[in-house]
Structures are given as structure tokens and as C-alpha cells.
Design an enzyme around this catalytic site. Sequence first.
Site, PDB file in Angstrom:
ATOM      1  N   LEU A  33      -5.397   4.485  -7.136  1.00 35.95           N
ATOM      2  CA  LEU A  33      -4.911   3.422  -6.263  1.00 35.95           C
ATOM      3  C   LEU A  33      -3.772   3.888  -5.364  1.00 35.95           C
ATOM      4  O   LEU A  33      -2.912   4.667  -5.765  1.00 35.95           O
ATOM      5  CB  LEU A  33      -4.442   2.225  -7.093  1.00 35.95           C
ATOM      6  N   HIS A  37      -4.892  -0.261  -1.562  1.00 33.85           N
ATOM      7  CA  HIS A  37      -5.437  -1.059  -2.670  1.00 33.85           C
ATOM      8  C   HIS A  37      -4.446  -2.148  -3.084  1.00 33.85           C
ATOM      9  O   HIS A  37      -4.821  -3.303  -3.325  1.00 33.85           O
ATOM     10  CB  HIS A  37      -5.714  -0.176  -3.888  1.00 33.85           C
TER      11      HIS A  37
END
Length: 282
Positions: A33, A37
Site C-alpha cells: 500500500l 491506496h
Amino acid sequence: MLIFDKKLHLLTYLSTIVSDKASLGFVPTMGALHLGHLSLIKESLLNNEITVVSVFVNPTQFNNPNDLSNYPRTLEKDIDKIKSISCKVIIYAPTVDDIYEGKTITEHFNFDGLEKLMEGQFRPGHFDGVGTVVKRLFEIVKPTNAYFGEKDFQQLLIIKKLVKTFRIPVNIIICPVFREPNGLAMSSRNERLSSDEKNEAALIYKTIKEVKIKFKTESVLSISNWVEKQFKTVPNLKLEYFEIADETFLLPCKRKNKNTNYRAFIAVYVNNVRLIDTISLN
């Protein structure tokens, strides 16, 4: 924070908290991530009572085995990043067997030709894999709203077509591209780049920003030729494709129509790391 690695346990829990009055936001990811994100997760938290984030590296959408094996897997770091935003997020981090029930088989879809252009042309079977896993995740999580980044614009159109074809009751929410300070679109693949490679990769966004300016006065052919020349000047960057297409059917633009919205799409290899980007031209 609740973390599930089995859909049965996730479904059991969701059945106790989901109601007609509570909207459920869903952010499907393949992990590693980054701030892009996290921006999707924040958007979901703002607009839904419940937010589920999936972390799953889907094998069926990789046509290159090396790309699959090299894809970063950083679940513990991902969990810490989500915690830094909110402990109310529900994480679903399944195994391949849990998603595919021991049979990793790709479904085949007809997306009215969207799957054959650009990414589909250079990554055969990719969108069948995307359709397979997104359909399964939607069936498991049953979200009200699902959040995706604009960088994967072609994939977004594919997912919208999937939702329409199978009458899946979910709203697809498109969120803006999140960028590095030098303009490089944030991607999990960026973790595989050295600092020098990241600096060189800044040419991708710099180029398509200039394309947006040129599109006002120049022909598509002259713009395409100019883009090719830009990447020939940097040995570590290899242009895979550049395309100007309409935003509805992704048909290549040959002659501009003032009533049509257009978008530039690009895929570039930075040594062995493949990156994509896009920009609206209207």
C-alpha cells in the site's frame, strides 16, 4: 482492528453488522500500500459506515510469471499503514485457496472489445483475471460502494462493464491519481525502483502533461511521433505503447471530434519495472 484470512469468517462477522441503513465501502488492493491506496480508504471511511480493504495478490491477472513472483508482498506494513488512518477498517487478506477454493481457474469474459486494447493487447488474459477476482470479491464482500484509482482507467471501464453485465449492485467510485512529488503516478511497483530510476520515470508524467497542451493544436500523429522521440533519449526507459483514445469505448483517436472526451494512455518499462499512467485531454 479486525483481520480475516478466510471468507467464511469475514462473512459471519459482516452478517452481524451490515444492515439496510449501513453502507459498506470496499477498497480492493494487491497490497504494498502507498498513499494512493490510503486516499481511497480515507474516501471510503468518509462516506460509509463500514469499510473493508482486501489485500490479495491475484495470480490470474499476471501473464508474466516473473512479474507475479516479484510483486511486493508487505502485509504487516500494509496493516500498520491502515492502522495509522483508522482501526475501524476491516481487512480481508485471503489465501489463493480461500478465493479460488482450491481451483485457480480464470473465467472468460466479453467486455465488448475493451479487453483487447492497450493493456489487453500487451497483457493477454489480464482482464479475464481482473474480472474473475473482482467478481468474486464483490460476491463475497457485497459492497455498497467500491473505490478505484483513475490511473487504471481501462480497468475501471472493464469493471463497470462487469458490474452492468452481471447486475452487481455496487457503485463504482473513481478517485484521482495520487502522485509522487516528481509527478510519477503512485504504484506498488514503484517500490522496485531505485531513487535514480524514480527520477528518470518522472518523464512519464512530464510527457503526458505536455501531450495535454499539444492536443489543443497538434494532430494525433505528430503528438505520437513526439512522444516516441522523448523516450528514445533515456536508455533506461522503454515506451511500450502510447495511445490517445476516447473515454467511453477506448477507440484510438485518428481525427479529433469536439463532442468527444479523449484521454492519453501510456505504458513504459523502467528497466524491468512496467508502469502505466493516464491523463484526461479535455
